[in-house]
Scaffold this motif. Structure first.
Motif, mmCIF file in Angstrom:
data_model
loop_
_atom_site.group_PDB
_atom_site.id
_atom_site.type_symbol
_atom_site.label_atom_id
_atom_site.label_comp_id
_atom_site.label_asym_id
_atom_site.label_seq_id
_atom_site.Cartn_x
_atom_site.Cartn_y
_atom_site.Cartn_z
ATOM 1 N N THR A 256 0.818 -1.122 0.119
ATOM 2 C CA THR A 256 0.056 -0.140 0.151
ATOM 3 C C THR A 256 0.987 1.122 0.038
ATOM 4 O OG1 THR A 256 -1.623 -1.038 1.301
ATOM 5 C CG2 THR A 256 -1.889 1.135 1.116
ATOM 6 N N TRP A 258 1.291 5.540 0.328
ATOM 7 C CA TRP A 258 0.351 6.812 0.637
ATOM 8 C C TRP A 258 1.881 7.982 0.737
ATOM 9 C CZ3 TRP A 258 1.488 2.972 3.910
ATOM 10 C CH2 TRP A 258 1.956 3.148 5.201
ATOM 11 N N ASP A 298 -4.446 5.662 -8.638
ATOM 12 C CA ASP A 298 -5.686 5.793 -7.867
ATOM 13 C C ASP A 298 -5.287 4.911 -6.791
ATOM 14 O OD1 ASP A 298 -6.251 3.164 -8.067
ATOM 15 O OD2 ASP A 298 -7.443 3.234 -9.619
ATOM 16 N N GLU A 299 -6.048 5.206 -5.466
ATOM 17 C CA GLU A 299 -5.711 4.511 -4.283
ATOM 18 C C GLU A 299 -5.421 2.826 -4.264
ATOM 19 O OE1 GLU A 299 -10.538 3.967 -2.451
ATOM 20 O OE2 GLU A 299 -9.007 5.572 -1.689
#
Length: 305
Positions: A256, A258, A298-299
């Protein structure tokens, strides 16, 4: 003593420069010029360049075959010294010098016998690095050890930095051993403990598996930097990771991504790592957060996918 010296990369140069101060170097053996850079310009090895600067005779040989053996034997060396030459010394050359050959190896033998001891030690998470000087024998890095010592290396040092430190320290260690052989006080003892092997790295050794812990990922990054380089995939395209470090932040799922103002954070099997510099395929090195924002991902886009 009358020595022959065999070595090729930059890591061998400090030992050559140290030995030439106190001993006669009858010849320096190194591998032939190799094509480097985008233009593939034939370039002498770092050892060849140093030997030329020092005014030493040079023998360039891709392997120590009959022709090279004849040239070296004719020099009547008392001792051969080898540091990362990149080829095997076999009989009758192995026994040609009066005192045989000694080898500076960048590990605490019998740990990490082979071509990539520093890189493999870092990947394994070893906290103790060092160098050994041993009597060369036909078996791979298996000879009796004259001297070995641990060498302090920073906990975040990558393989190139660690190797430079070990090469500088190992030069003095080798010089001490040569001096002890010259005055008859040198004693080599059999290696003790279980041997581990350090084969040459491949491109796949640089692949980052984000399900591993942050510590394991950082250890691999250190071991494969700068070559063959740490890398991952993003939307199926390879991206080189040029700078990263563990960070104290809330865990998220492996891969992931961020962002903060300073770094790109990536989830691992434990806490995240901060990735600060990358090189996407076909492009130059760049700031990781700038690259990620430019992707407009995108996430759901993850590292390793």
């Amino acid at each position: 003593m009358r020595l022959v010296f065999a070595g090729t990369p930059a890591a061998a140069v400090p030992t050559l420069r140290t030995l030439v101060r106190s001993h006669e170097i009858a010849a320096v053996i190194t591998r032939p010029d190799a094509p480097l850079g985008r233009k593939r310009v034939l370039t002498p090895s770092p050892v060849a360049q140093a030997a030329e600067e020092l005014g030493l005779p040079i023998i360039k040989a891709a392997r120590l075959d009959d022709e090279a053996t004849e040239k070296i034997t004719a020099l009547e060396p008392e001792l051969g010294v080898i540091v990362a030459y990149g080829g095997l010394v076999r009989e009758p050359l192995l026994s040609a010098p009066e005192h045989g050959w000694i080898n500076l190896h960048f590990s605490l033998l019998p740990q990490w016998r082979g071509a990539a001891p520093v890189q493999r030690a870092l990947i394994a998470g070893d906290t103790e690095l060092g160098a050994s000087v041993f009597q060369l024998v036909p078996a791979l890095d298996a000879g009796d050890v004259y001297a070995a010592r641990t060498v302090p290396v920073a906990a975040d040092a990558t393989a190139d930095v660690a190797l430079r430190i070990l090469a500088d320290d190992g030069a003095g260690l080798t010089a001490d051993v040569v001096a002890s052989i010259a005055d008859g006080t040198g004693v080599a003892v059999a290696q003790q403990g279980e041997a581990t092997v350090a084969p040459k790295l491949t491109l796949e050794d640089g692949a980052l598996e984000w399900t591993q812990s942050a510590a394991e990922l950082f250890a691999r990054f250190r071991g494969v930097t700068p070559e063959p380089g740490a890398h991952t995939t993003v939307e199926g395209l390879r991206v080189k990771v040029l700078a990263m470090a563990p960070i104290d932040a809330e865990a998220q799922a492996p891969g992931t991504v961020w962002t903060t103002k300073q770094a790109l954070l990536v989830g691992t099997g434990t806490s995240p790592v901060a990735v600060t510099r990358v090189q996407p395929a076909g492009k130059g090195a760049m700031n990781a957060t700038d690259w990620w924002r430019g992707l407009r991902a995108d996430e759901n886009v993850r590292f390793g996918a």
